[in-house]
Each structure stands twice: as C-alpha cells, then as structure tokens.
Design an enzyme around this catalytic site. Structure first.
Site, PDB file in Angstrom:
ATOM      1  N   HIS A 365      -5.440   3.427  10.991  1.00  0.00           N
ATOM      2  CA  HIS A 365      -4.259   2.776  11.642  1.00  0.00           C
ATOM      3  C   HIS A 365      -5.407   1.891  12.717  1.00  0.00           C
ATOM      4  O   HIS A 365      -5.727   1.354  12.825  1.00  0.00           O
ATOM      5  CB  HIS A 365      -3.188   2.888  12.015  1.00  0.00           C
ATOM      6  CG  HIS A 365      -2.687   2.603  10.626  1.00  0.00           C
ATOM      7  ND1 HIS A 365      -2.203   3.274   9.636  1.00  0.00           N
ATOM      8  CD2 HIS A 365      -1.906   1.880  10.262  1.00  0.00           C
ATOM      9  CE1 HIS A 365      -1.199   3.206   8.628  1.00  0.00           C
ATOM     10  NE2 HIS A 365      -1.936   1.272   8.863  1.00  0.00           N
ATOM     11  N   GLU A 606       2.758  -0.891  -2.344  1.00  0.00           N
ATOM     12  CA  GLU A 606       1.317  -0.630  -2.119  1.00  0.00           C
ATOM     13  C   GLU A 606       2.277   1.747  -2.918  1.00  0.00           C
ATOM     14  O   GLU A 606       1.153   2.285  -2.800  1.00  0.00           O
ATOM     15  CB  GLU A 606       2.204   0.180  -0.438  1.00  0.00           C
ATOM     16  CG  GLU A 606       1.365  -1.173   0.034  1.00  0.00           C
ATOM     17  CD  GLU A 606       3.472  -0.230   1.803  1.00  0.00           C
ATOM     18  OE1 GLU A 606       1.740  -0.421   2.603  1.00  0.00           O
ATOM     19  OE2 GLU A 606       4.019  -0.387   1.676  1.00  0.00           O
ATOM     20  N   ASP A 630      -2.868   1.428   1.211  1.00  0.00           N
ATOM     21  CA  ASP A 630      -1.936   2.068   0.508  1.00  0.00           C
ATOM     22  C   ASP A 630      -1.711   2.297  -0.365  1.00  0.00           C
ATOM     23  O   ASP A 630      -1.861   3.437  -1.582  1.00  0.00           O
ATOM     24  CB  ASP A 630      -0.361   2.171   0.724  1.00  0.00           C
ATOM     25  CG  ASP A 630       0.304   3.016   2.737  1.00  0.00           C
ATOM     26  OD1 ASP A 630      -0.980   4.183   3.013  1.00  0.00           O
ATOM     27  OD2 ASP A 630       0.886   1.983   3.147  1.00  0.00           O
ATOM     28  N   CYS A 677      -3.023  -8.169   1.539  1.00  0.00           N
ATOM     29  CA  CYS A 677      -3.129  -7.672   2.710  1.00  0.00           C
ATOM     30  C   CYS A 677      -3.814  -6.847   2.745  1.00  0.00           C
ATOM     31  O   CYS A 677      -4.367  -6.117   4.597  1.00  0.00           O
ATOM     32  CB  CYS A 677      -2.023  -7.810   3.614  1.00  0.00           C
ATOM     33  SG  CYS A 677      -0.553  -7.209   3.030  1.00  0.00           S
TER      34      CYS A 677
HETATM   35  C1  PEP Z   1      -2.157  -1.714   2.935  1.00  0.00           C
HETATM   36  O1  PEP Z   1      -1.183  -0.334   2.931  1.00  0.00           O
HETATM   37  O2  PEP Z   1      -2.870  -2.332   2.202  1.00  0.00           O
HETATM   38  C2  PEP Z   1      -1.179  -2.456   4.616  1.00  0.00           C
HETATM   39  C3  PEP Z   1      -1.907  -3.702   4.457  1.00  0.00           C
HETATM   40  O3  PEP Z   1      -0.206  -1.839   5.459  1.00  0.00           O
HETATM   41  P1  PEP Z   1      -0.734  -0.935   6.375  1.00  0.00           P
HETATM   42  O4  PEP Z   1      -2.419  -0.656   6.497  1.00  0.00           O
HETATM   43  O5  PEP Z   1      -0.494  -1.092   7.824  1.00  0.00           O
HETATM   44  O6  PEP Z   1      -0.221   0.352   5.940  1.00  0.00           O
HETATM   45 MG    MG Z   2       0.395   0.326   3.865  1.00  0.00          MG
END
Ligand code: PEP
Ligand code: MG
Length: 749
Positions: A365, A606, A630, A677
């Site tokens: 993150h 995910e 994920d 995304c």
């Molecule tokens: C993902 O898992 O691709 C996603 C967009 O969510 P995050 O990265 O916030 O877990």
């Molecule tokens: Mg995610």
C-alpha cells in the site's frame, strides 16, 4: 554434539551487534570454531563480480591470507561445494583430486574437512568450511548443525557480501553506494535520507543521557497527555461499534498510563539525567517483568499491555522529535521498513521527493500511495541499512528500482537531467487530457482513476479521469487518530462525490487488515491476509459498517453518481448482508428526512472464490471490479509484501491471464459491467493484453492516465489479439514478457 536454538540466537545477536562487516565475519568464524570444537573455520564469499570465491574471514588459517586466497567458482574443494551447492564432508581433504594447496594459508596440518554452501534466495553467496587435524569425517550431527547455521546466517552474509565492505582493497566510505529494490513508482527523486522508524523495539532503545531533564520531562508529559487523549477519544468513538473486550482494552491502557509506577518511575529516571525514551523503556520493562512473573494468567498478560503502552508513548515522542526537525524546505526521501500514510502526512507534500521501503513490494500500500501522489518509490530494498545512512544525500530511481547513496556531483547532474526529461515527457502528454482513449481501430477504453486521498481528487480530474473506479476509503481512516465519525466521513466523501459529479464514483467500503493497518486499532493475526480483512471485518463490526454506508449515502444526496464497492468478497452471504445494510440505511435515512437514493452495488474480484461464484453472485450486484493486486496474491499464494517471494509476484503469470479471461467472458455472458482497478491497469505491457482480452474499463493512478492513454491511442487491437494468442501459449511470465517486449519497444517505452 548438542547445540540448542539458544546457541544460534546468541550467535545471531552477537553478529547483529558487530561494528562492521569484518568484525561480524570474524565473530562468525571464531564462535563457530569454538562451538564445533575445531581448530579452523573459514568463510569464503563470492566477489561482487561473482567470478571468484575469496577468503573473507578465518579462524585458524593464516590471517594474512584473508582477501588474498581467491578461487575460481569451480576450483578447489570450495569450488566443488559452490558448483554443486551441496555440503562436502571428507575424512582427508588432501587426498581429494580437487584439493588445492595454498602454502600462505598454512593449512598443511589439517586433514578432515567439511564445507557447506551459503545460499540466499536460491543464489550462492559463499561457502563456510571447518577443518580438523584427524583423519575421520565429521559426524552427521555436526554436518546438520553447520547446514542449519549456514541457512540462518545466509541473509546477513548476503548483505555483507553485496556491500563489498569486506574486500580489503576497497575504501567504501569514499564511494557512493547503490542498492537495488523493486520498481514500484516511477520517476527520479533527490533529497536527504530521512529515516522513519515505525517499529520501536523496546529492547533496542539506546541508553542516552539527556542534555536537559526539563526538555525530556516536557517531551514525556506531552506524549503521555496525547496518548491518553487519543485513547479516550478512540474509546468513545468506537464504544458502540466494537466488541466490548476491545473497547475495555482502551480503559486498561489509560489506567496504566496514569499509574504512578509508570509515570513517577519514568520521571525519576529523567531527573537522573536520562533521556525520556530510555526512561520510559527502563521503567516499562521493570514493570512488565513484575507482571510477567505473576502466577495469575490475567496478571501475566498485563505485562504485554505495559510493553504496548510504552511503545505508544515512544512513537508519540519520536513523532514530536521528527516534526521538530528544523528545515521544512529541504527536499527529503522518506525511508523505513514500511511507511504509512500517517507518516507521509507529517511532512509537506512538496518536501517529500521519494519513498524507499526495506520491505514491501510493487503492490504494497505504501507503493500504491506513492503512485497516487506521483512520488518515485522503490520497495524491498532489503540490503539498505537505513539508520546508517540517515541524513545523507540520496537519489532514488523509481524507473529502475535503484537507490544511490551519496552519489558524486556528476552523477547527480545526470539524474537531474533524467528528472527533467521525465517532466518534459509528462508535459508532452498533457495534450491528450481531453482526447478519448481509443485505439487506431476504434476500441474505446474508459479510464477511471484510483484515489483515496483528498489531495488526489484534483490530479484525477486534471489528468482526464472519466470517473473514480476505486475510492480506497480506508485511506481517510488511516490518517485519523481514531475511527472517523459519520459526520467526518460524510464531509470527506461529499467533497469527492461533488467534485466528480456527474462522473461515477465507486466508493469501496473499508478494506483494512492485511498490510492496511490503522494506527489506533491493532490487528494481531498469524496470517492477516487470510484473516479479518475487508468485508469480513466490517460485517463483524456492523455499526462501523452502517456508519460508513450512511455517510456515503448522505454524501451523494442530490447526485446519482455514487456506486458502492465491496472489498475482499469471498462468499455470497457477504454480498447479501451488505445489500441488506444498504437497504436498511436507505429506509432509516429517508425516515430521518434525508433524501437519498439507492446506489449501484459492485464487488471487487480479489479472492478466487468470488471469481468462481460469479454466476451465483450476479443477481445481487450491478458491476464488478477486478482487484488484480489481490487476485494475483491469492491466486498464486504469494504475499504481495514479502520481498523474499516478490519475484514470484507477477500479474503476467499465465494463471492470472487465464483467470482474467475467465472473468471477462463470464461477465459478458452475464451482461455484467466489469472493470479492472489493480496496478496492472497502469502497466503498459499488461494493458496490451487487457485490451486484447476486451477490457474496456480500467482504473489507475491519476498520474499514469496520460501515459496509458497515449499508448492506447497508438495501438491496433487487431495486432494485440495476435499477441494475446502468443501470450496464452507461454509457459511462464518471462515468456509472456518476451512476447510483449517487441511491441513495448516499438512504442518507445
Ligand atoms: C487490488 O487488490 O487490486 C486492489 C485494487 O485493492 P487494494 O490494492 O487496495 O487491495
Ligand atoms: Mg485489494
């Protein structure tokens, strides 16, 4: 021979306390020869060019041969071990046909010989050898011990080997140093290395005298007050939202903070002239030990509470010391194990020029936030001893995943030129802002943005985002000191929804857990990625979830662009439960006279089970969004934050490609809108395949939109279909990348 785990632990501790690489290696060979009761123990390391094995330290052989004995990789017995990567245990080394005699080592008297390879992340870094005077092989037990020690020491020795500090002819202090990590957010950044120490280890706080007891007392008392206030606010806010045992923890902590034992004990230490940090450490450890010695399990457990509270106090004190740092204009590069959003928020955004993390991966993150802010970032720079280089000038090359400490002037000049080129390229892309992302043969892609920071709202619009594909609502939660209220959330969400209206905004419900931690809520789980994360956490804390849904619905009053997105879905009942909560909130809000309308509902794909259950989930939802970060993690069982396995984490793994095509065709069959995304949407190579697969909605960091649009506008989907067919036939991610590399080069990337 009996060697306990404690022996190993002591050895590792001794090494970590060593002053420099040479003394760490000398400690290793000396202690090993003592533990194994042998006259000789030697350590050979691969030269930085990896073409030779060099004697780096020895106990028993002539010291003057250190750095001088150099073997080719297949030369001598050490070479046999290096090339086979197997231990070698011989009764009489001198009768082996590969034995090479080095007179300067003075090894004539030694006959028995055992050596084991040192291997880190599948790479050979050196060999450890023990020798004795008798002619009998070492026991199986001794062999097992040496193999165990070698595997324990491999990571440490890898760092030493990479540093090159052990090579006598080098004078590293005068040379710049280069470290490699994982490419995670592009761009060049130059500034002073600023160490963000998020992990305060009670045992590692150094004993320090203070200049002024008055200042230290002030520092301690201010921290005490702040932590106490935070706990009080935290407890009040979450009272109705969380299980009682968690809420009661807040009161236990507050009582401890105010206890005379902790407070007065610390003040006494400060009066003796010790620093506030050291005084808290000393008092807390004494107090914790008293609790831990109790027979009653309840009292015993309080020892841990004391340690936790001391850490909270110290973090607060460290923060104050940091924010008191004088010059807020000096460009800085933040470096730490992991850097949280709260850490970032302590500095002005113009001051931060880049981020370096010793752990983490391209998809952790911190990296995502760096991308969102357009800051260069390199993750997983495991070899960099951040503490040591704090304050030195550093260049971070986010394009190559490199970090250079104290570069010479000419090199800085080159990097500044690269920085300028990047800026010029980005300026050139600005003219695409209002043009559609459409291929030469007419395939239109809608580009949305990923956001979560308020500061990130305008870059999205400025870069031509057609909506928000992913609003990470956990981010506002992370920069608070406690759970934000409905009103606070409402105001934040409203700003975003208003700014984008009439463009759609997909707001994801709180996705905490895994590596997304809140400073005021501790998750202690053995396996956090498979644990209490996302929807699992919020459904178990219904009031918290309802508060958020109400804030979102209210924020969309008078608009119809809100879409609610659920993270970490793995079961149908989770979707039904959220649907019910939304319905219930709609009814309540309308009863309260707040006119709100039903938003579209979507799920993140995910978790592999969500992908396989799409048929059954489809009737309950309006859209899906693929979280490829994920999805890759869970499909491949590779932790997205663990540098040890980061080379296995690749969105272009053939299994991921199969999954993406399965989801796309299922969504087409079910007439379900689908977007993607994850960070893949910003990776040019991946985008080539995504377009071929038919994905016509992507959501990515605002700063990456112009480049992806520029790429899309140069492509013909027809050509990409051929590439996809080839990629589908590939056996692994390297082969997939090879298939794509020609096109990537053609695009000038
Ligand atoms: C993902 O898992 O691709 C996603 C967009 O969510 P995050 O990265 O916030 O877990
Ligand atoms: Mg995610």
């Amino acid at each position: 021979m009996q060697h306990s785990l404690a022996t190993l632990t002591t050895l590792v501790q001794e090494i970590s306390g060593a002053e420099n690489a040479m003394s760490a290696m000398q400690t290793i060979v000396a202690r090993l020869s003592q533990l194994m009761d042998v006259p000789v123990c030697s350590l050979y390391l691969k030269s930085p060019t990896r073409s030779k094995l060099i004697l780096a330290a020895t106990q028993g052989l002539s010291e003057s041969s250190v750095g001088k004995i150099k073997l080719n990789l297949n030369e001598g017995l050490v070479g046999v071990i290096a090339s086979t990567k197997h231990p070698l245990n011989l009764a009489d080394a001198q009768t082996h046909d590969k034995f090479v005699f080095f007179p300067q080592a003075q090894e004539a008297p030694y006959r028995k010989f055992m050596g084991v390879p040192l291997i880190h992340l599948r790479q050979l870094i050196g060999v450890i050898v023990v020798q004795g005077t008798t002619k009998d092989p070492f026991s199986q037990e001794a062999e097992a011990f040496l193999v165990t020690i070698a595997s324990q020491l491999a990571a440490t020795l890898y760092n030493i080997q990479r540093s090159g500090e052990w090579i006598p002819t080098r004078r590293p202090a005068k040379l710049y140093k280069r470290f490699n990590g994982i490419v995670s957010s592009s761009g060049i950044g130059i500034g002073d290395l600023t160490h963000i120490n998020t992990h305060i280890d009670l045992l590692q706080v150094p004993e320090k005298l203070s200049g002024s007891p008055k200042d230290e007392q002030n520092l301690f008392e201010t921290a005490l007050q702040k932590v106490s206030d935070d706990l009080e606010h935290g407890a009040n806010r979450i009272k109705k939202d969380l299980p009682e045992d968690i809420v009661s923890l807040f009161s236990v902590y507050r009582m401890m903070l105010q206890s005379p034992e902790l407070r007065d004990g610390t003040l006494q230490e400060i009066q003796l002239g010790n620093s506030a940090m050291w005084s808290v450490r000393k008092t807390a450890l004494e107090l914790a030990t008293v609790f831990e010695m109790a027979d009653d399990p309840y009292m015993k457990a309080r020892g841990e509470d004391v340690r936790n509270i001391a850490i909270k106090l110290m973090m607060q004190m460290a923060k104050r010391e940091r924010s008191a740092s004088p010059d807020s204009l000096t460009p800085i590069i933040l470096a730490g194990d992991l850097i949280s959003i709260a850490d970032l928020s302590e500095y002005s955004s113009t001051q931060i020029k880049g981020i370096i993390c010793s752990s983490g991966s391209a998809l952790s993150h911190t990296s995502i936030v760096a991308n969102a802010l357009g800051l260069p970032a390199v993750m997983g720079v495991a070899d960099l001893d951040i503490k040591r280089y704090a304050g030195q000038l550093v260049v971070i090359d986010g394009n190559r995943g490199e970090v250079v400490i104290s570069p010479p002037k000419e090199m800085i000049k080159e990097y500044r030129q690269l920085e300028k080129n990047d800026q010029q390229f980005n300026q050139k892309l600005a003219k695409y802002r209002d043009l559609p992302a459409v291929t030469l043969d007419g395939f239109h892609v809608t580009l949305h943005t990923n956001t979560g920071l308020l500061a990130d709202v305008s870059p999205g619009l400025r870069n031509g985002a057609e909506g928000i594909g992913l609003y990470r609502s956990e981010i506002p939660f992370m920069v608070h000191d406690s759970f934000p209220t409905e009103e606070e959330q409402y105001l934040t969400y409203k700003e975003v929804i208003d700014a984008y209206s009439p463009r759609p905004v997909s707001m994801r419900t709180l996705d905490i857990g895994g590596d997304k931690q809140l400073p005021y809520f501790e998750f202690k789980e053995e396996n956090p990625y498979l644990g209490w994360r996302g929807i699992r956490f919020t459904l178990d804390n219904t009031a918290l979830q309802v508060t958020q849904i109400r804030a979102m619905l209210r924020a969309a009053h008078g608009r119809d662009n809100l879409q609610i997105l659920i993270p970490m879905v793995s079961r149908i009942d989770e979707v039904k439960a959220i649907k019910d909560l939304i319905q219930q909130s709609l009814v309540e809000l309308n009863k309260e006279g707040k006119q709100v309308i039903k938003p579209k509902l979507g799920i993140m794909i995910e978790v592999p089970s969500a992908m396989l259950l799409l048929d059954k989930i489809a009737p309950y939802i309006d859209f899906v969004s693929i979280g490829s970060n994920d999805l890759t993690q869970y499909l491949l069982a590779v932790d997205r934050n663990n540098p040890k396995v980061s080379r296995l984490f690749d969105n272009l793994n053939p299994a991921v490609l199969v999954a993406l095509q399965m989801i796309k065709s299922k969504c087409t069959e079910l007439n379900l809108s689908v977007s993607l995304c994850g960070e893949m949407a910003a990776d040019p190579a991946s985008v080539l395949l995504l377009i071929a697969m038919g994905f016509d909605r992507l959501s990515l960091s605002a700063h990456k939109i112009p480049k992806i649009k520029w790429i899309i506008r140069q492509l013909k989907r027809e050509d990409l279909l051929k590439l996809l067919a080839k990629a589908n036939a590939a056996e692994d991610e390297a082969e997939v990348r090879k298939v794509l590399s020609k096109k990537i080069k053609e695009l000038g990337l």
